[in-house]
Each structure stands twice: as structure tokens, then as C-alpha cells.
Scaffold this active site. Structure first.
Site, mmCIF file in Angstrom:
data_model
loop_
_atom_site.group_PDB
_atom_site.id
_atom_site.type_symbol
_atom_site.label_atom_id
_atom_site.label_comp_id
_atom_site.label_asym_id
_atom_site.label_seq_id
_atom_site.Cartn_x
_atom_site.Cartn_y
_atom_site.Cartn_z
ATOM 1 C CD GLU A 97 19.111 56.058 8.622
ATOM 2 O OE1 GLU A 97 18.971 55.401 9.674
ATOM 3 O OE2 GLU A 97 18.192 56.294 7.830
ATOM 4 C CD GLU A 122 16.184 56.285 15.447
ATOM 5 O OE1 GLU A 122 15.918 57.506 15.550
ATOM 6 O OE2 GLU A 122 15.639 55.543 14.613
ATOM 7 C CE LYS A 176 18.613 50.299 14.606
ATOM 8 N NZ LYS A 176 17.950 51.620 14.588
ATOM 9 C CG ASP A 236 15.003 50.353 15.654
ATOM 10 O OD1 ASP A 236 15.998 50.821 16.238
ATOM 11 O OD2 ASP A 236 14.793 50.477 14.435
ATOM 12 C CG ASP A 283 12.002 52.668 14.412
ATOM 13 O OD1 ASP A 283 12.790 52.581 13.441
ATOM 14 O OD2 ASP A 283 12.042 53.603 15.242
ATOM 15 C CB SER A 284 12.204 50.875 8.763
ATOM 16 O OG SER A 284 12.742 49.582 8.979
HETATM 17 O O1 KIV Z 1 14.471 50.934 11.466
HETATM 18 C C1 KIV Z 1 15.358 50.706 10.627
HETATM 19 O O2 KIV Z 1 15.133 50.087 9.585
HETATM 20 C C2 KIV Z 1 16.698 51.171 10.909
HETATM 21 C C3 KIV Z 1 17.697 51.041 9.792
HETATM 22 C C4 KIV Z 1 17.496 52.149 8.842
HETATM 23 C C5 KIV Z 1 19.071 50.986 10.291
HETATM 24 O O3 KIV Z 1 16.957 51.672 11.947
#
Ligand code: KIV
Length: 270
Positions: free
Chosen positions: A183, A117, A115, A85, A46-47
Site C-alpha cells: 500500500e 498488517e 490479513k 482483516d 478494517d476500512s
Molecule cells: O482495510 C482495507 O480496506 C485494506 C485495503 C486498503 C487493502 O486493508
């Protein structure tokens, strides 16, 4: 699925044998390049919100946006495992909503895993997802979706928080995660977690003792210039390269140098 596509099983088996390379990826052309370099996991993180869509953080990213970018990555038919994510708001509201979001991601994109969090609060969700056949990667430490609660992007796992993170790691591994991102945590804590859990740890700002490493592609390529955390190594300076190319194009257009004969169609022959 591509023949010989990397699987969560292969990733689990790599622990202690071979370090795992993970990069974020959000589109078709970079998925092609990353895949032919042998990167084991492409993370549609989600970056994408920060480095592609220009949001101030990952909070505004929607499930539809994640699905849109994941479909582009999947069109490259990668051999890498593709992990997506679940964005903020899709799994904080309850197990049923999370199941729906995760199943939608896998069905609509063809990706391999999601993924999530967070630690202990996700244990029940991770159990239900994995029991339903949805592979889950965990994510502990500086979880960017909690930036408002944390009050900024700072090192996590200092002092008494170290034991909490260690406990979180054990719990999400037991609940069924096939791997977990750590992280921005101290190196010593990342090593303790890596030794304590049976699944691979993937570090970002967590030192060299994790089972694998992940970076945000636009950070490591020098394409995202707004912010550079200490742990980012720039392997290229693409922003500068693009700027140079675009300035050259603009100058050649202005001066009538482009297009030249090599880049034009001559008069059709008689
Ligand atoms: O969204 C992302 O890029 C991430 C990485 C920082 C692991 O979760």
C-alpha cells in the site's frame, strides 16, 4: 464452501499468469454484486471502520465488528476467496492472542483467510498461523493501523525504508503468506518486491506492476467523499446518484405524488 470457490492455491498460481482483482466488501448485497462480476478476492477490510462505521481511522474497529460484517458477506455464498482483516489490538499482543482471534474468525464466519498488517515483526505469527492451517495475506507499506506511529497517511518505502520493506516482503513470503498487499509505495519498489517474492503482490497506490490490484469499494464507487487519495480511480459517483434519488423521493412525498396508483393496492374486489 461453494463448489468451485476460489482458493489460496488458485491465487498463488495466478502469479505471472493473470492479474488478480480484489475489492473490499462489508455486506450481503454488495458481496452478491462483486461476486457475480468475477472479482477473485473479497476483502472484509478494517476500512469498514472509516467508510461504513464513521470512525476517524481503523484503530477502533473490533474483532466482533469484523466478524459481524464477514458473516453478512458469507451469506451471499461468494465464489470469491474471502479474506478478513485482523483489526488493531488482536495481533499486536502476542502469537497466542493472534491464533485465538484468527481461529475465531475462520470458525465463526466460514471465511478463507486472514490479513495481518506488518512485516518482520509478524514472521513468527505467520509461521504459527499457517502451520495451524490458517491462510495469511500480508500487508506492507502504508499500513493504516500504524497511522498514529507514522503521523499520517503518506508514501512509504522512500530512501532507506525501501530495503527494509523489501526484506519484510521476503520474510513474510518465506514465513508462509499466500499473497501480500503493498500500500502506497513507489512503483519501482512495488516492482522489485513483486519480482523478489514467489507469492502474488496486490497493490493499492503501488503502481501497475503488482500481480493484482485492490481498491476500497466505497472509494471506487464514489460513495465515500471525506477523503480521496491520489491512487483512487472513481468508477462511479454513487453519492450523487443516491442524493438525486432521495431528493426525488422527498419531493414526491411532499407533493403527494408518491405513492401513485401503480404503487398502491386498490380496493379489494367485491
Ligand atoms: O482495510 C482495507 O480496506 C485494506 C485495503 C486498503 C487493502 O486493508
Amino acid at each position: 464452501m461453494t463448489a468451485n470457490r476460489c482458493t489460496t492455491r488458485r491465487i498463488r498460481e495466478m502469479k505471472g499468469k493473470k492479474r488478480i482483482a480484489v475489492l473490499t466488501c462489508y455486506d450481503f448485497p454488495t458481496a452478491r454484486i462483486l461476486d457475480r462480476c468475477g472479482v477473485e478476492i473479497l476483502l472484509v477490510g478494517d476500512s469498514v471502520g472509516n467508510v461504513v462505521l464513521g470512525y476517524p481511522n481503523t484503530i477502533p474497529v473490533t474483532l466482533d465488528e469484523m466478524i459481524h460484517h464477514t458473516k453478512a458477506v458469507m451469506r451471499a455464498s461468494p465464489s470469491a476467496l474471502v479474506v478478513v482483516d485482523l483489526p488493531f489490538g488482536t495481533f499486536q499482543v502476542g502469537v497466542e492472542a493472534t491464533m485465538e482471534a484468527a481461529i475465531r474468525v475462520l470458525k465463526e464466519t466460514g471465511a478463507d483467510a486472514v490479513k495481518l498488517e506488518g512485516g518482520t515483526r509478524n514472521v513468527e505469527t505467520i509461521r504459527r498461523l499457517t502451520a495451524a492451517g490458517v491462510p495469511v495475506m500480508g500487508h506492507l507499506g502504508l499500513t493504516p493501523q500504524s497511522v498514529l506511529e507514522f503521523g499520517g497517511y503518506r508514501l512509504r518505502g522512500k530512501g532507506s525504508e525501501a530495503e527494509v520493506l523489501l526484506d519484510d516482503a521476503r520474510r513474510i513470503a518465506e514465513a508462509g503468506c499466500f499473497s501480500m498487499v503493498l500500500e502506497t509505495v513507489p512503483r519501482a519498489l512495488a516492482r522489485r518486491i513483486t519480482e523478489a517474492v514467489a507469492v502474488p503482490t496486490i497493490g493499492i497506490g503501488a503502481g501497475p506492476d503488482c500481480d493484482g490490484q485492490v481498491l476500497v469499494l466505497h472509494d471506487m464507487l464514489g460513495l465515500f467523499e471525506e477523503f480521496q487519495p491520489k491512487f483512487v480511480k472513481r468508477y462511479a459517483q454513487l453519492a450523487g446518484t443516491i442524493e438525486e434519488a432521495v431528493r426525488a423521493f422527498r419531493r414526491e412525498v411532499e407533493e403527494g405524488e408518491f405513492p401513485d396508483a401503480d404503487h398502491s393496492f386498490g380496493d379489494p374486489g367485491a
